[in-house]
Design a protein around this motif. Structure first.
Motif, PDB file in Angstrom:
ATOM      1  N   ASN A  64       0.837  -1.193   0.000  1.00 28.03           N
ATOM      2  CA  ASN A  64       0.000   0.000   0.000  1.00 28.03           C
ATOM      3  C   ASN A  64       0.876   1.249   0.000  1.00 28.03           C
ATOM      4  N   PHE A  65       0.545   2.193  -0.878  1.00 21.99           N
ATOM      5  CA  PHE A  65       1.268   3.465  -0.927  1.00 21.99           C
ATOM      6  C   PHE A  65       0.368   4.523  -1.537  1.00 21.99           C
ATOM      7  N   SER A  66       0.688   5.776  -1.282  1.00 25.53           N
ATOM      8  CA  SER A  66      -0.134   6.874  -1.786  1.00 25.53           C
ATOM      9  C   SER A  66       0.631   7.821  -2.700  1.00 25.53           C
ATOM     10  N   ASN A  67       1.952   7.726  -2.703  1.00 25.48           N
ATOM     11  CA  ASN A  67       2.776   8.586  -3.540  1.00 25.48           C
ATOM     12  C   ASN A  67       4.152   7.930  -3.687  1.00 25.48           C
ATOM     13  N   SER A 126      10.095  -3.744   3.138  1.00 30.29           N
ATOM     14  CA  SER A 126       9.636  -5.088   2.794  1.00 30.29           C
ATOM     15  C   SER A 126      10.746  -6.122   2.719  1.00 30.29           C
ATOM     16  N   ALA A 127      11.999  -5.708   2.787  1.00 30.09           N
ATOM     17  CA  ALA A 127      13.101  -6.671   2.763  1.00 30.09           C
ATOM     18  C   ALA A 127      12.979  -7.626   3.941  1.00 30.09           C
ATOM     19  N   GLN A 128      12.993  -8.923   3.654  1.00 32.23           N
ATOM     20  CA  GLN A 128      12.859  -9.957   4.678  1.00 32.23           C
ATOM     21  C   GLN A 128      11.591  -9.780   5.506  1.00 32.23           C
ATOM     22  N   ASP A 159       4.533  -8.541   2.479  1.00 36.44           N
ATOM     23  CA  ASP A 159       3.779  -7.345   2.134  1.00 36.44           C
ATOM     24  C   ASP A 159       2.644  -7.109   3.123  1.00 36.44           C
ATOM     25  N   VAL A 160       2.009  -8.185   3.579  1.00 34.15           N
ATOM     26  CA  VAL A 160       0.922  -8.059   4.553  1.00 34.15           C
ATOM     27  C   VAL A 160       1.428  -7.418   5.840  1.00 34.15           C
ATOM     28  N   GLY A 161       2.581  -7.887   6.314  1.00 35.56           N
ATOM     29  CA  GLY A 161       3.156  -7.332   7.529  1.00 35.56           C
ATOM     30  C   GLY A 161       3.551  -5.874   7.378  1.00 35.56           C
ATOM     31  N   VAL A 162       4.124  -5.535   6.216  1.00 29.39           N
ATOM     32  CA  VAL A 162       4.515  -4.145   5.959  1.00 29.39           C
ATOM     33  C   VAL A 162       3.277  -3.255   5.898  1.00 29.39           C
ATOM     34  N   ASN A 163       2.226  -3.712   5.231  1.00 26.73           N
ATOM     35  CA  ASN A 163       1.012  -2.905   5.120  1.00 26.73           C
ATOM     36  C   ASN A 163       0.382  -2.633   6.479  1.00 26.73           C
ATOM     37  N   LYS A 164       0.440  -3.611   7.377  1.00 30.55           N
ATOM     38  CA  LYS A 164      -0.100  -3.395   8.722  1.00 30.55           C
ATOM     39  C   LYS A 164       0.687  -2.313   9.456  1.00 30.55           C
ATOM     40  N   ALA A 165       2.013  -2.347   9.281  1.00 33.28           N
ATOM     41  CA  ALA A 165       2.858  -1.379   9.973  1.00 33.28           C
ATOM     42  C   ALA A 165       2.739   0.021   9.376  1.00 33.28           C
ATOM     43  N   THR A 166       2.665   0.096   8.062  1.00 36.39           N
ATOM     44  CA  THR A 166       2.659   1.411   7.412  1.00 36.39           C
ATOM     45  C   THR A 166       1.296   2.092   7.426  1.00 36.39           C
ATOM     46  N   GLU A 179       8.686   2.919  16.577  1.00 41.69           N
ATOM     47  CA  GLU A 179       7.484   2.437  17.261  1.00 41.69           C
ATOM     48  C   GLU A 179       6.447   1.915  16.261  1.00 41.69           C
ATOM     49  N   HIS A 180       6.324   2.581  15.137  1.00 39.69           N
ATOM     50  CA  HIS A 180       5.338   2.168  14.134  1.00 39.69           C
ATOM     51  C   HIS A 180       5.717   0.871  13.427  1.00 39.69           C
ATOM     52  N   ILE A 181       7.013   0.634  13.233  1.00 40.43           N
ATOM     53  CA  ILE A 181       7.421  -0.508  12.398  1.00 40.43           C
ATOM     54  C   ILE A 181       8.055  -1.636  13.209  1.00 40.43           C
TER      55      ILE A 181
END
Length: 220
Positions: A35-38, A49-51, A54-61, A84-86
């Motif tokens: 997921n991204f906006s720009n 997303s390295a290691q 995508d699902v995990g990254v999307n939850k964090a971002t 804290e967010h990631i």
């Protein structure tokens, strides 16, 4: 002395057309699952997303990008805030440092804009060739090929783009896949590898290119 593995020849033009025509028919508008906006949030998402999935990254971002979707906002959030967010993502401490560092470079050197140059992108902390190619393709609509483990596997199994490493597979896609399919080629291949042509047990029974694929160890 160990012998170098002999690569198969890439599939001929007519078979390349047939394979990508079917992939295009089954998924006419493939996109990254991040997921991204720009362009900036895409750079950050792919770097994270390295290691990681995508699902995990999307939850964090989701929360991160809600408060910091520009380089300056990310700097204002600060290292502790980013961390804290990631923190649910692998290697989160180093990735947080990279996000802050690349944001600083974008603010200081590029007027807070993401450059549409592979070399400039790869000069950013945490951004390698694959990340740069994803950004060029998905943000700037340049037909670059971001080769990951899925694409490497599919390229070699199908003989669409054989190669001993990701760089060879990237060149093989650029050299052999017809230009009309280049823009979306890496999306089709990564999604095919992620959901159909899986590593341990490919799902050949539901594969739309099964009869065109030379892979010998097909499953039912």
């Amino acid at each position: 002395m160990a012998q170098t593995r002999r690569l198969p020849q890439p599939l001929p033009f007519d078979q390349q057309v047939a394979i990508f025509s079917r992939l295009a028919e089954s998924n006419p508008a493939p996109v990254t699952e991040l997921n991204f906006s720009n362009p900036y949030t895409l750079v950050v998402a792919v770097a994270l997303s390295a290691q990681a999935t995508d699902v995990g990254v999307n939850k964090a971002t989701k929360g991160l990008f809600a408060v910091a979707d520009t380089p300056q906002k990310m700097l204002d959030l600060g290292l502790e805030g980013v961390t804290e967010h990631i923190k649910t993502i692998g290697l989160f401490r180093q990735k947080a440092k990279n996000v802050i560092a690349l944001s600083r470079i974008l603010v200081d050197n590029y007027g807070s804009e993401v450059p549409d140059s592979r070399a400039a992108l790869m000069s950013l902390p945490g951004v390698g060739r694959k990340t740069a190619n994803v950004v060029l393709n998905s943000a700037f609509r340049y037909p670059s090929q971001a080769v990951d483990t899925h694409i490497f596997r599919v390229g070699n199994r199908t003989h669409v783009a054989p190669g001993r490493d990701v760089d060879e597979v990237e060149r093989a896609i650029e050299d052999n896949v017809p230009v009309r399919f280049q823009q979306d080629a890496h999306h089709w291949l990564i999604l095919h590898g992620r959901y159909i042509c899986q590593a341990r047990r490919p799902r050949c029974g539901i594969c739309v290119i099964r009869d065109l694929c030379p892979y010998e160890e097909k499953t039912e």
